[in-house]
Design a protein around this motif. Structure first.
Motif, PDB file in Angstrom:
ATOM      1  N   LEU A   1      -4.509   5.194 -15.457  1.00  0.00           N
ATOM      2  CA  LEU A   1      -3.997   5.708 -14.216  1.00  0.00           C
ATOM      3  C   LEU A   1      -4.468   4.713 -12.779  1.00  0.00           C
ATOM      4  O   LEU A   1      -3.612   4.193 -12.125  1.00  0.00           O
ATOM      5  CB  LEU A   1      -4.232   6.977 -13.566  1.00  0.00           C
ATOM      6  CG  LEU A   1      -3.665   8.136 -14.631  1.00  0.00           C
ATOM      7  CD1 LEU A   1      -4.123   9.521 -14.260  1.00  0.00           C
ATOM      8  CD2 LEU A   1      -2.313   8.347 -14.225  1.00  0.00           C
ATOM      9  N   SER A   2      -5.643   4.332 -12.986  1.00  0.00           N
ATOM     10  CA  SER A   2      -6.262   3.219 -12.124  1.00  0.00           C
ATOM     11  C   SER A   2      -5.473   1.754 -12.240  1.00  0.00           C
ATOM     12  O   SER A   2      -4.977   1.333 -10.913  1.00  0.00           O
ATOM     13  CB  SER A   2      -7.632   3.219 -12.304  1.00  0.00           C
ATOM     14  OG  SER A   2      -8.470   4.242 -12.056  1.00  0.00           O
TER      15      SER A   2
ATOM     16  N   LEU B   1       5.425   5.959  -4.118  1.00  0.00           N
ATOM     17  CA  LEU B   1       5.594   6.227  -5.492  1.00  0.00           C
ATOM     18  C   LEU B   1       5.717   7.554  -5.897  1.00  0.00           C
ATOM     19  O   LEU B   1       6.575   8.206  -6.617  1.00  0.00           O
ATOM     20  CB  LEU B   1       4.294   5.880  -6.357  1.00  0.00           C
ATOM     21  CG  LEU B   1       3.959   4.403  -6.335  1.00  0.00           C
ATOM     22  CD1 LEU B   1       2.553   4.077  -7.011  1.00  0.00           C
ATOM     23  CD2 LEU B   1       4.880   3.825  -7.528  1.00  0.00           C
TER      24      LEU B   1
ATOM     25  N   LEU C   1       1.114   4.496  -2.195  1.00  0.00           N
ATOM     26  CA  LEU C   1       1.010   5.761  -2.893  1.00  0.00           C
ATOM     27  C   LEU C   1       2.169   6.741  -2.782  1.00  0.00           C
ATOM     28  O   LEU C   1       2.647   7.439  -3.397  1.00  0.00           O
ATOM     29  CB  LEU C   1      -0.231   6.422  -2.853  1.00  0.00           C
ATOM     30  CG  LEU C   1      -0.537   7.795  -3.567  1.00  0.00           C
ATOM     31  CD1 LEU C   1      -0.563   7.590  -5.061  1.00  0.00           C
ATOM     32  CD2 LEU C   1      -2.027   8.112  -3.326  1.00  0.00           C
TER      33      LEU C   1
ATOM     34  N   ILE D   1      -7.653  10.111  -5.836  1.00  0.00           N
ATOM     35  CA  ILE D   1      -7.104   8.978  -6.094  1.00  0.00           C
ATOM     36  C   ILE D   1      -8.006   8.303  -4.462  1.00  0.00           C
ATOM     37  O   ILE D   1      -7.558   8.838  -3.402  1.00  0.00           O
ATOM     38  CB  ILE D   1      -5.670   8.841  -5.864  1.00  0.00           C
ATOM     39  CG1 ILE D   1      -5.307   9.353  -7.036  1.00  0.00           C
ATOM     40  CG2 ILE D   1      -5.202   7.184  -5.702  1.00  0.00           C
ATOM     41  CD1 ILE D   1      -3.559   9.438  -6.764  1.00  0.00           C
TER      42      ILE D   1
ATOM     43  N   LEU E   1      -1.567   2.563 -10.821  1.00  0.00           N
ATOM     44  CA  LEU E   1      -1.732   2.446  -9.200  1.00  0.00           C
ATOM     45  C   LEU E   1      -2.157   1.496  -8.535  1.00  0.00           C
ATOM     46  O   LEU E   1      -1.825   1.337  -7.282  1.00  0.00           O
ATOM     47  CB  LEU E   1      -2.237   4.135  -9.009  1.00  0.00           C
ATOM     48  CG  LEU E   1      -1.594   5.273  -9.580  1.00  0.00           C
ATOM     49  CD1 LEU E   1      -2.518   6.408  -9.092  1.00  0.00           C
ATOM     50  CD2 LEU E   1      -0.318   5.389  -9.039  1.00  0.00           C
TER      51      LEU E   1
ATOM     52  N   TYR F   1      -7.711   5.074  -1.885  1.00  0.00           N
ATOM     53  CA  TYR F   1      -7.108   4.139  -1.444  1.00  0.00           C
ATOM     54  C   TYR F   1      -8.098   3.518  -0.310  1.00  0.00           C
ATOM     55  O   TYR F   1      -8.899   4.005   0.197  1.00  0.00           O
ATOM     56  CB  TYR F   1      -5.837   4.605  -0.574  1.00  0.00           C
ATOM     57  CG  TYR F   1      -5.969   5.580   0.329  1.00  0.00           C
ATOM     58  CD1 TYR F   1      -6.035   4.994   1.730  1.00  0.00           C
ATOM     59  CD2 TYR F   1      -6.032   6.913   0.135  1.00  0.00           C
ATOM     60  CE1 TYR F   1      -6.542   6.013   2.638  1.00  0.00           C
ATOM     61  CE2 TYR F   1      -6.298   7.793   1.060  1.00  0.00           C
ATOM     62  CZ  TYR F   1      -6.147   7.601   2.479  1.00  0.00           C
ATOM     63  OH  TYR F   1      -6.500   8.322   3.432  1.00  0.00           O
TER      64      TYR F   1
ATOM     65  N   GLN G   1      -2.331   0.656   1.192  1.00  0.00           N
ATOM     66  CA  GLN G   1      -2.496   1.469  -0.145  1.00  0.00           C
ATOM     67  C   GLN G   1      -1.850   2.871  -0.151  1.00  0.00           C
ATOM     68  O   GLN G   1      -1.312   3.370  -1.003  1.00  0.00           O
ATOM     69  CB  GLN G   1      -3.695   1.237  -0.805  1.00  0.00           C
ATOM     70  CG  GLN G   1      -4.204  -0.026  -1.554  1.00  0.00           C
ATOM     71  CD  GLN G   1      -5.238   0.272  -2.466  1.00  0.00           C
ATOM     72  OE1 GLN G   1      -6.246   1.008  -2.245  1.00  0.00           O
ATOM     73  NE2 GLN G   1      -5.373  -0.561  -3.294  1.00  0.00           N
TER      74      GLN G   1
END
Length: 300
Positions: free
Chosen positions: A259-260, A296, A293, A282, A263, A284, A289
């Motif tokens: 996941l890191s 997305l 996100l 998460i 993203l 940022y 960033q």
């Protein structure tokens, strides 16, 4: 103006283009393959008719290494030709696709003409070849390598699996390398300048305060193992959280890593086995960033 590439699979982008990238010969090696078809397409052009690739992924060129190569070129000449394409804005000139290091050294050596292989590549193909050539020949520092992978994924739609297969790298190597882009700019600068290795940087990704630990590692010349231990221990106030992180199973850690990498941000999963649920965080580093996100999430 650069064209906006469409998202696509490997296509010509990697599988065919990689055929243009030969293993780099030492410029001191005088043995050549007389029957090589690539050599038969070679031509010589004035060095001042060649310009570097404006999107060259490699930004740092070691001056001492360039001087050494220039000395070799004065004595032996250029053994392996550069790959170039016609300049889109001037048909009498060329842009470097692969071989900028040799071009720079040839300028230092004051060579007037240089051997090239001319390829008809568009902007997308040119950038792909430049990135792949540098990565294959280990000419990039770890941060530049990570940015190269990120460009191939974001701009050209390649997946980690496709890149791993085409470039002979493991998927975990790609994921772990791209995780370095989560580090603060100061820490990335230490890696780019060679003060910290990729191993140090990977350990710093999970540190509570990567900047402070990076400064300590540089000032005290800490080993990778030292940094790993310091990152795991963390400040005394977070021992409970560190014990919980240390108890994570391999599947959870791999999911965090995937996941890191996907993203481009640090993802932490805290799963409560007894309750069956948990928390996903998460991190940022700036508002840009965060905007990425949100885009997305809105398109999911």
């Amino acid at each position: 103006m650069a064209r906006t590439p469409e998202k696509r699979g490997l296509g010509r982008g990697l599988s065919a283009l990689m055929a243009d990238i030969e293993p780099e010969r030492s410029e001191t090696d005088t043995s050549l393959d007389a029957g090589s078809s690539a050599r038969s397409a070679e031509r010589t052009v004035p060095i001042d008719s060649i310009a570097p690739n404006p999107d060259q992924p490699r930004r740092a060129f070691d001056q001492a290494a360039l001087d050494d190569l220039a000395a070799s070129l004065r004595h032996k000449g250029i053994i392996q030709p550069l790959i170039v394409r016609p300049d889109p804005d001037d048909s009498t000139r060329f842009q470097i696709v692969a071989g900028e290091r040799r071009w720079r050294a040839a300028q230092i050596a004051q060579l007037h003409d240089i051997p090239v292989l001319v390829r008809d590549l568009d902007d997308t193909e040119m950038l792909e070849v430049a990135i792949i050539e540098n990565i294959q020949r280990a000419d990039l520092n770890p941060i530049e390598e990570a940015l190269g992978y990120r460009q191939l994924i974001d701009r050209f739609g390649h997946t980690q699996e496709q890149l791993a297969t085409a470039m002979g790298k493991s998927r975990s190597h790609l994921a772990n390398t791209m995780r370095l882009l989560q580090l603060p700019d100061e820490v990335q600068a230490y890696v780019r300048d060679g003060e910290l290795s990729a191993g140090h940087a990977r350990a710093l990704v999970t540190a509570d305060d990567p900047i402070a630990l990076a400064r300590l590692a540089v000032s005290k010349s800490l080993s990778v193992r030292d940094v790993e231990q310091a990152a795991k221990s963390g400040p005394s106030t977070s021992r409970k959280g560190n014990r919980r992180a240390a108890s994570k199973d391999a599947d959870t850690k791999m999911l965090e890593s995937d996941l890191s990498a996907a993203l481009g941000m640090l993802v932490v999963i805290d799963h409560d086995t007894d309750a069956g649920g948990g928390k996903l965080s998460i991190r940022y580093k700036d508002l840009s960033q965060l905007d990425d996100l949100m885009r997305l999430l809105n398109t999911a």
